[in-house]
Motif scaffolding. Sequence first.
Motif, PDB file in Angstrom:
ATOM      1  N   ARG A 277       0.830  -1.204   0.000  1.00 45.29           N
ATOM      2  CA  ARG A 277       0.000   0.000   0.000  1.00 45.29           C
ATOM      3  C   ARG A 277       0.865   1.255   0.000  1.00 45.29           C
ATOM      4  N   GLY A 278       1.968   1.219   0.722  1.00 43.38           N
ATOM      5  CA  GLY A 278       2.885   2.361   0.745  1.00 43.38           C
ATOM      6  C   GLY A 278       3.523   2.627  -0.604  1.00 43.38           C
ATOM      7  N   THR A 279       3.890   1.557  -1.327  1.00 41.94           N
ATOM      8  CA  THR A 279       4.498   1.747  -2.650  1.00 41.94           C
ATOM      9  C   THR A 279       3.484   2.324  -3.632  1.00 41.94           C
ATOM     10  N   VAL A 280       2.235   1.903  -3.523  1.00 41.89           N
ATOM     11  CA  VAL A 280       1.189   2.447  -4.387  1.00 41.89           C
ATOM     12  C   VAL A 280       0.995   3.931  -4.097  1.00 41.89           C
ATOM     13  N   ALA A 281       0.970   4.290  -2.807  1.00 42.94           N
ATOM     14  CA  ALA A 281       0.814   5.691  -2.425  1.00 42.94           C
ATOM     15  C   ALA A 281       1.978   6.533  -2.948  1.00 42.94           C
ATOM     16  N   LEU A 282       3.201   6.015  -2.874  1.00 44.20           N
ATOM     17  CA  LEU A 282       4.355   6.737  -3.421  1.00 44.20           C
ATOM     18  C   LEU A 282       4.210   6.954  -4.920  1.00 44.20           C
ATOM     19  N   HIS A 283       3.782   5.918  -5.618  1.00 43.95           N
ATOM     20  CA  HIS A 283       3.635   6.002  -7.072  1.00 43.95           C
ATOM     21  C   HIS A 283       2.558   7.018  -7.447  1.00 43.95           C
ATOM     22  N   VAL A 284       1.430   6.955  -6.767  1.00 40.96           N
ATOM     23  CA  VAL A 284       0.323   7.866  -7.071  1.00 40.96           C
ATOM     24  C   VAL A 284       0.734   9.316  -6.827  1.00 40.96           C
TER      25      VAL A 284
ATOM     26  N   GLY B 143       3.697  10.468  -7.122  1.00 41.32           N
ATOM     27  CA  GLY B 143       4.821  10.820  -7.979  1.00 41.32           C
ATOM     28  C   GLY B 143       6.139  10.910  -7.237  1.00 41.32           C
ATOM     29  N   ARG B 144       6.215  10.353  -6.034  1.00 40.81           N
ATOM     30  CA  ARG B 144       7.441  10.425  -5.234  1.00 40.81           C
ATOM     31  C   ARG B 144       8.260   9.146  -5.289  1.00 40.81           C
ATOM     32  N   ASP B 145       7.911   8.224  -6.161  1.00 38.65           N
ATOM     33  CA  ASP B 145       8.699   6.986  -6.267  1.00 38.65           C
ATOM     34  C   ASP B 145       9.889   7.246  -7.181  1.00 38.65           C
ATOM     35  N   GLY B 146      11.062   6.866  -6.720  1.00 37.17           N
ATOM     36  CA  GLY B 146      12.277   7.095  -7.481  1.00 37.17           C
ATOM     37  C   GLY B 146      12.568   5.952  -8.427  1.00 37.17           C
ATOM     38  N   LEU B 147      13.386   6.231  -9.414  1.00 32.69           N
ATOM     39  CA  LEU B 147      13.754   5.208 -10.380  1.00 32.69           C
ATOM     40  C   LEU B 147      14.679   4.164  -9.754  1.00 32.69           C
ATOM     41  N   HIS B 148      15.637   4.611  -8.931  1.00 31.79           N
ATOM     42  CA  HIS B 148      16.618   3.688  -8.380  1.00 31.79           C
ATOM     43  C   HIS B 148      16.562   3.554  -6.863  1.00 31.79           C
ATOM     44  N   ALA B 149      15.717   4.320  -6.202  1.00 26.63           N
ATOM     45  CA  ALA B 149      15.634   4.234  -4.743  1.00 26.63           C
ATOM     46  C   ALA B 149      14.257   4.678  -4.274  1.00 26.63           C
ATOM     47  N   ALA B 150      13.825   4.100  -3.179  1.00 28.04           N
ATOM     48  CA  ALA B 150      12.533   4.467  -2.615  1.00 28.04           C
ATOM     49  C   ALA B 150      12.544   4.233  -1.105  1.00 28.04           C
ATOM     50  N   ARG B 151      11.748   5.019  -0.419  1.00 31.95           N
ATOM     51  CA  ARG B 151      11.543   4.827   1.023  1.00 31.95           C
ATOM     52  C   ARG B 151      10.044   4.793   1.256  1.00 31.95           C
TER      53      ARG B 151
END
Length: 167
Positions: free
Chosen positions: A113-120, A122-130
């Motif tokens: 759910r957190g990764t979906v929220a990041l993607h929606v 626009g804060r998901d990075g190409l090579h790194a994510a938190r």
Amino acid sequence: MTSYSLKHAGRAAACACLASSLATLAAPASAALGDIVAVRTPTSVASAASGTNTTQTLLGGAVQVTQSVDAGGTRLREYTATASGKVFAYTWQGPSAPNLDTLLGRYADDYQRGTVALHVSGRDGLHAARVDTPSVIVESGGLMRSYVGRAWLPGALPAGMTEGDLR
């Protein structure tokens, strides 16, 4: 043309079964975040290549860190609170990303759910994510054949331990 008897086929099947069993034994033992595990006896010298885990203690014995190497060659470090036996963190580094669903266990849905929220957002990075949720924090990144990351339960860090200590 060579013909094989049932005796040869039985031997081949037995060898395959034995090899499979030995591969399972050599695989690093691990639990999911939040699971309770038996506290291990620290070992000073062990070989990750032979499937042996190495264990060390931190914070005067309050934390046990067990290092292993998974099937893809990635080094995993499992952090366990000695008093409770609870796995509260994992770190990894290696040529392949670990199976996060397995490592996160019951927290995998929160992470998804957190990764979906990041993607929606626009804060998901190409090579790194938190992914930062109230129950679990996961940092991951890297390039092909060089993955790093860590996952931990913020509410389960033992006294005196910070997220900076998870390496």
